[in-house]
Design an enzyme around this catalytic site. Structure first.
Site, PDB file in Angstrom:
ATOM      1  N   LYS A  80       0.803  -1.401  -0.171  1.00 39.22           N
ATOM      2  CA  LYS A  80       0.118   0.271   0.158  1.00 39.22           C
ATOM      3  C   LYS A  80       1.058   1.141   0.053  1.00 39.22           C
ATOM      4  CE  LYS A  80      -3.772   2.183   2.103  1.00 39.22           C
ATOM      5  NZ  LYS A  80      -5.405   2.184   4.285  1.00 39.22           N
ATOM      6  N   SER A 155      -9.968   2.564   2.822  1.00 36.36           N
ATOM      7  CA  SER A 155      -9.029   3.399   1.680  1.00 36.36           C
ATOM      8  C   SER A 155      -7.945   2.402   0.802  1.00 36.36           C
ATOM      9  CB  SER A 155      -7.677   4.698   2.678  1.00 36.36           C
ATOM     10  OG  SER A 155      -6.948   4.179   3.452  1.00 36.36           O
ATOM     11  N   SER A 179     -10.318  -0.006   6.634  1.00 33.16           N
ATOM     12  CA  SER A 179      -9.098   0.523   5.503  1.00 33.16           C
ATOM     13  C   SER A 179      -8.696  -0.795   4.798  1.00 33.16           C
ATOM     14  CB  SER A 179      -8.364   1.553   5.321  1.00 33.16           C
ATOM     15  OG  SER A 179      -9.138   2.379   5.208  1.00 33.16           O
TER      16      SER A 179
HETATM   17  N1  GLN Z   1     -12.875   4.950   6.181  1.00 31.60           N
HETATM   18  C1  GLN Z   1     -12.313   5.202   7.130  1.00 31.60           C
HETATM   19  C2  GLN Z   1     -11.381   6.453   6.812  1.00 31.60           C
HETATM   20  O1  GLN Z   1     -12.315   7.453   6.123  1.00 31.60           O
HETATM   21  C3  GLN Z   1     -11.859   4.429   7.132  1.00 31.60           C
HETATM   22  C4  GLN Z   1     -10.114   4.843   6.876  1.00 31.60           C
HETATM   23  C5  GLN Z   1      -8.454   4.108   7.057  1.00 31.60           C
HETATM   24  O2  GLN Z   1      -9.316   2.558   7.656  1.00 31.60           O
HETATM   25  N2  GLN Z   1      -7.066   4.180   7.021  1.00 31.60           N
HETATM   26  O3  GLN Z   1     -11.289   7.577   8.098  1.00 31.60           O
END
Ligand code: GLN
Length: 501
Positions: A80, A155, A179
């Site tokens: 990632k 994400s 994410s």
């Molecule tokens: N979707 C969540 C957010 O927008 C989680 C993001 C993440 O786990 N990096 O914060």
């Protein structure tokens, strides 16, 4: 020869060890697959063909000399783009870091390299890991291999999409609020957020330091376990790293046993608000766990209803502080306005051009929540709620060995569906966020296809802190039964893939 991209990491590792397949062949097969399908999926922000093949050649040479290698040596992986990598850009999906080549490797990346795993490239993500769809990437969204008009989750949509479209058997992710798990759910793959502190955060571009946790993405439970053991372990460079051995997750995945275990269904995270097809697959999976010898109980976590509100105060607060380092002075982008601008004007112009809307929104929210006069009312209250959520987990784990619920309320939504409505986007993480607030580990694995749209649904398993191996024994037991029912991997049914994307 069988298509090497279709093998699990475990099977590929065996073929490499026996000498049936070389690391170069395995790596080249994946690079060819990337060239074929990634123009349609856009899961990679950077492909590192030369360095991946160079690593593969080193592994092949070492094996030829009879050296003892790590069991995953030669198994390719995608990383990632939130993890620092020497020799490759690390952008975090942001214009702010476009072209930045870090001077050091994240600990996780160092461990992957030490295992001899060729790094195929860096995967797309929502900017600075903020989002549930990859639509917030400054480099354009990743497409879901099941339906190219839908989101792959976020994400870490890039990492889940690469494993789901056979562009890598393994990928790394980070999970601050879901994410790793939500992208796994909507792409029909497996993803694990380990116990907070179980995997080093050193070299991860921080979103919210008290919530961030790196973990594995793969197509099977055993493969996530294999990668978990590579990534995990104590790191003196991370002050919140747990000084304890990595849990024996591979052994747990191989054991795949739930007999005598108590499985708690979280009342607040099922039923109303969940797409009927997602709920139906969840109910059937729970029935399979009962057949496998588990005892199912219902547990209640009444404070989970406040998790989202607490998270969206704590996360922006920490993020606004972490992102303050992008000040145009030290590294990253620098925009110099006309005339004779002050340092403050350079900062403002740079942040205006370098950050996307979602990042700006959260910086504003966070600075507000932390400002004097509001700190106690917002940030302080959110921290108290965080404690209540941990207490709910403790009470639930007193009654059950693991907890289960659907990972995400819906299957993959269409591009643009939630882009103009941040609250609707945030609601996607309703079931994943409590684990981050409490630091407990969680896994998402596919539970089947929802009847309404034929898209994958995910089931989440949660365990007490430091009991990560429970995720793997329950997950693998369920996966074995589901595979029997489906007559093969769920991903074989992804339409965009069978058409060759
Ligand atoms: N979707 C969540 C957010 O927008 C989680 C993001 C993440 O786990 N990096 O914060």
């Amino acid at each position: 020869m069988t298509d090497l991209t279709r093998l699990t990491a475990a099977d590929l590792a065996e073929a490499l060890t026996s000498g049936e397949v070389s690391a170069r062949e395995a790596t080249q097969a994946h690079l060819t697959r990337i060239a074929e399908v990634d123009p349609a999926i856009h899961a990679y922000l950077h492909v590192a063909a030369d360095s991946a093949l160079a690593t593969a050649d080193e592994v092949d040479a070492a094996r030829a000399k009879g050296e003892t290698l790590h069991q995953l040596a030669g198994v390719p992986i995608a990383v990632k783009d939130v993890m620092t990598t020497t020799g490759m850009p690390t952008t975090c999906g942001s214009k702010m870091l476009q072209g930045w080549i870090p001077p050091y490797d994240a600990t996780v990346v160092r461990q992957i390299k030490a295992a001899g795993m060729p790094i195929l490239g860096k995967t797309n993500m929502d900017e600075f890991a903020m989002g549930s769809s990859t639509e917030h990437s400054a480099y354009g969204a990743t497409r879901n291999p099941w339906d190219l008009n839908r989101i792959p989750g976020g994400s870490g949509g890039g990492s889940s999409a690469v494993v789901a479209s056979y562009q890598a058997p393994l990928a790394t992710g980070t999970d601050t609020g879901g994410s790793i798990r939500q992208p796994a759910a909507v792409t029909g793959s497996v993803g694990v957020k380990p116990t907070y502190g179980g995997v080093s955060r050193y070299g991860l571009v921080a979103l919210a330091s008290s919530l961030d946790q790196a973990g594995p993405c793969a197509r099977t439970v055993l493969d996530t376990a294999l990668l978990h053991e590579v990534m995990g372990g104590h790191d003196p460079m991370d002050s919140t790293s747990i000084d304890a051995p990595v849990p024996s997750v591979v052994e747990a995945a191989r054991r795949a046993d739930v007999s005598g275990m108590k499985i708690g269904i979280v009342r607040e995270l099922t039923g109303e608000g969940f797409q009927p097809g997602v709920q139906a697959r969840f109910d059937e999976a729970v029935a399979l766990l009962t057949e496998a010898g588990a005892e199912v109980v219902e547990v209640s976590c009444p404070n989970f209803q406040y998790a989202l509100a607490a998270y969206y105060l704590i996360l922006p607060s920490e993020a606004s502080s972490n992102l303050a380092k992008f000040d145009a002075m030290r590294y990253g982008m620098r925009v110099v306005p006309e005339g004779d601008p002050s340092a403050e004007q350079v900062m403002a112009a740079t942040r205006d051009a370098g950050f996307g809307d979602e990042v700006k929104r959260r910086i504003i929210l966070g600075t507000y929540a932390l400002s004097s006069g509001y700190y106690d009312a917002y940030y302080g209250s959110a921290q108290k709620v965080r404690r209540l959520i941990s207490d709910d987990f403790a009470a639930a784990f007193a009654r059950a060995d693991v907890l289960v619920c659907p990972t995400a309320p819906t299957t993959a939504f269409a591009f643009g569906d939630k882009l103009d409505d941040p609250m609707a986007m945030y609601l996607n993480d309703i079931a994943t966020i409590p684990a981050n607030l409490a630091g407990v580990p969680g896994m998402s694995l596919p539970s089947g296809l929802a009847d309404e749209d034929g898209l994958p649904a995910g089931l989440q398993i949660l365990a007490p802190a430091m009991a990560d191996e429970r995720l793997y024994s329950v997950g693998a037991a369920l996966e074995a039964r589901l595979l029997d029912q489906w007559g093969g991997p769920l991903l074989d049914r992804a339409p965009a893939l069978t058409k060759g994307a």
